[in-house]
Design a protein around this motif. Structure first.
Motif, short mmCIF file in Angstrom:
data_model
loop_
_atom_site.label_atom_id
_atom_site.label_comp_id
_atom_site.label_asym_id
_atom_site.label_seq_id
_atom_site.Cartn_x
_atom_site.Cartn_y
_atom_site.Cartn_z
N UNK A 256 0.82 -1.22 0.00
CA UNK A 256 0.00 0.00 0.00
C UNK A 256 0.84 1.26 0.00
N UNK A 257 1.93 1.27 0.79
CA UNK A 257 2.82 2.42 0.80
C UNK A 257 3.51 2.60 -0.55
N UNK A 258 3.92 1.49 -1.17
CA UNK A 258 4.52 1.60 -2.50
C UNK A 258 3.51 2.14 -3.50
N UNK A 259 2.26 1.67 -3.37
CA UNK A 259 1.21 2.14 -4.27
C UNK A 259 1.00 3.65 -4.10
N UNK A 260 0.98 4.11 -2.85
CA UNK A 260 0.81 5.54 -2.61
C UNK A 260 1.99 6.32 -3.20
N UNK A 261 3.20 5.79 -3.01
CA UNK A 261 4.37 6.47 -3.58
C UNK A 261 4.31 6.55 -5.08
N UNK A 262 3.93 5.43 -5.75
CA UNK A 262 3.80 5.45 -7.21
C UNK A 262 2.72 6.44 -7.65
N UNK A 263 1.60 6.43 -6.91
CA UNK A 263 0.49 7.33 -7.28
C UNK A 263 0.90 8.78 -7.17
N UNK A 264 1.61 9.12 -6.09
CA UNK A 264 2.05 10.52 -5.91
C UNK A 264 3.02 10.90 -7.02
N UNK A 265 3.94 10.00 -7.38
CA UNK A 265 4.86 10.29 -8.48
C UNK A 265 4.11 10.56 -9.78
N UNK A 266 3.10 9.72 -10.05
CA UNK A 266 2.32 9.89 -11.28
C UNK A 266 1.55 11.20 -11.26
N UNK A 267 0.95 11.53 -10.12
CA UNK A 267 0.15 12.76 -10.03
C UNK A 267 1.01 13.99 -10.26
N UNK A 268 2.18 14.03 -9.65
CA UNK A 268 3.05 15.18 -9.86
C UNK A 268 3.58 15.22 -11.29
N UNK A 269 3.85 14.06 -11.86
CA UNK A 269 4.31 14.04 -13.25
C UNK A 269 3.23 14.55 -14.20
N UNK A 270 1.98 14.15 -13.96
CA UNK A 270 0.88 14.63 -14.80
C UNK A 270 0.64 16.12 -14.60
N UNK A 271 0.81 16.59 -13.37
CA UNK A 271 0.61 18.02 -13.11
C UNK A 271 1.64 18.86 -13.86
N UNK A 272 2.82 18.28 -14.14
CA UNK A 272 3.86 18.99 -14.87
C UNK A 272 3.95 18.53 -16.32
N UNK A 273 3.00 17.75 -16.78
CA UNK A 273 3.12 17.12 -18.10
C UNK A 273 3.27 18.13 -19.21
N UNK A 274 2.57 19.26 -19.11
CA UNK A 274 2.60 20.23 -20.21
C UNK A 274 3.98 20.88 -20.34
N UNK A 275 4.75 20.87 -19.26
CA UNK A 275 6.05 21.53 -19.28
C UNK A 275 7.18 20.53 -19.52
#
Length: 406
Positions: A256-275
């Motif tokens: 579960x902790x690994x899943x949360x870590x992966x999810x946070x990485x993906x969310x921040x990556x998508x938030x910066x995707x346009x740049x």
């Protein structure tokens, strides 16, 4: 705002038009009066020269050639108003209170028989045509002038409307822009400054809407995607109670902790995707790096089938592609049975990357489900221009990724 721009421009053009009309009208009157006075003064000068020449030749003062010019041998015979205003002057222009208009000139005559001073007085009232012309045709001139001013004001209104119309249309389109709609201003193809403004404004608004959508998606995904692993972890801790956690429960918490870590990485990556710029890279290398990280984390690679070309060149973002592969392999490791197969075969747009394996029956009661995180994976693929599909069955699971080939 739109009415203010149009009315301000019309007021400026109208005021300039009226000012030009008034200035040129006044200038025309001044030129007419000055020309009239210069003509009279020129006649009086010529008459003075003729009288002086005759006196020099014959010693006598001859009568003027024009009946409106009178000769006075002293100031006593001058009209009172002329005598007062012309005292001590050699020449003067006199406006009498009775409406009469005089031109006065003192002339010193020199001849063989002596010298003499005389005074020439021209009553030019009958010769003044400007004032008479104004009296006769002034009404017509005023009507024509007013008509021309009205025509000029109409042209100013039409010009103001034509000049401001693109700005008004741009303002209307800006007011009608919604965060959900597309930003396409009709003036962006104009070759002038308005076209440049429309293009830059459209780009700025589109970028702002994209940033707002990413922020909204980030907030929504944080609430949605993190709830599932947190709920599982809370359930594990709730079921454990005061007793120590078992090996399987600890594994679930760690997953579960690994899943949360992966999810946070993906969310921040998508938030910066346009740049994040796109580039060309070897997807096989990214897959092998992800597999090595899994092996280093204790994953048993027994039964792994890797059917990939020696080099798999694609176009996208290396960081987002790594997150995509990591999440797909992480799901396979957590939910699937041994026998992971990664293959690249023919398909739409140059080929399909398939990641699949069998589902481990014994984990059916504890796994979070393959549906969790699929929306994020789709968004990662969309951000790079890739396609992704999920195929879940009772005993197997497969992810098909169609990368953008260069």
């Amino acid at each position: 705002m739109a009415r203010s721009i149009r009315h301000s421009l019309f007021a400026a053009l109208a005021g300039f038009t009226v000012l030009i009309c008034a200035v040129y009208t006044g200038l025309a009157l001044v030129i007419a009066y000055v020309t009239e006075d210069m003509l009279v003064d020129r006649l009086l000068e010529r008459e003075s020269a003729a009288i002086a020449a005759h006196f020099h030749a014959h010693g006598e003062v001859r009568a003027p050639a024009h009946d409106f010019i009178g000769i006075h041998r002293g100031t006593a015979t001058l009209p009172p108003e002329v005598r007062v205003q012309a005292a001590g002057k050699a020449r003067a222009e006199i406006f009498a209170g009775t409406g009469r208009h005089y031109h006065f000139r003192a002339l010193d005559l020199q001849g063989a028989h002596g010298s003499q001073r005389i005074y020439l007085l021209a009553d030019v009232g009958p010769l003044l045509v400007v004032a008479k012309l104004i009296e006769d045709v002034g009404g017509v001139v005023i009507v024509v002038a007013l008509g021309l001013v009205a025509l000029a004001l109409l042209l100013a209104w039409l010009l103001a409307r034509r000049l401001v119309s693109p700005l008004l249309e741009l303002a209307r389109e800006v007011r009608n822009v919604t965060p959900e709609g597309t930003v396409a201003f009709s003036a962006r193809r104009r070759p002038d400054e308005i076209g440049y403004l429309a293009d830059k404004l459209g780009t700025t608004i589109a970028g702002l809407h994209a940033a707002l959508r990413r922020e909204h998606a980030f907030t929504r995904d944080v609430s949605h995607e993190l709830r599932t692993p947190l709920t599982v972890m809370n359930n594990v801790l709730g079921q454990a109670g005061p007793r120590p956690l078992g090996t399987e429960e600890v594994a679930q918490l760690r997953a579960g902790l690994e899943d949360i870590g992966h999810t946070i990485d993906v969310l921040f990556a998508l938030a910066r995707a346009e740049h994040i710029a796109r580039e060309s890279f070897d997807l096989r290398g990214a897959i092998e790096e992800s597999l090595l990280r899994l092996v280093d984390g204790g994953w048993d690679s027994e039964g792994l089938v890797l059917d990939l070309p020696d080099r798999l060149d694609v176009t996208g973002n290396r960081h987002l592609a790594r997150l995509l592969i990591d999440n797909c392999l992480g799901n396979a490791r957590f939910h699937g049975a041994p026998g992971l197969r990664i293959a690249f075969g023919p398909g739409a747009q140059g080929g399909v990357l398939s990641i699949g394996n069998a589902v481990e029956p014994g984990r059916a009661g504890t796994m979070q489900g393959f549906q969790h995180g699929q929306d994020l994976l789709r968004r990662i693929a969309t951000a790079m221009g890739w396609e992704i599909g999920f195929h879940a069955a009772a005993a197997s699971y497969r992810v098909d990724i169609v990368p953008l080939r260069r």
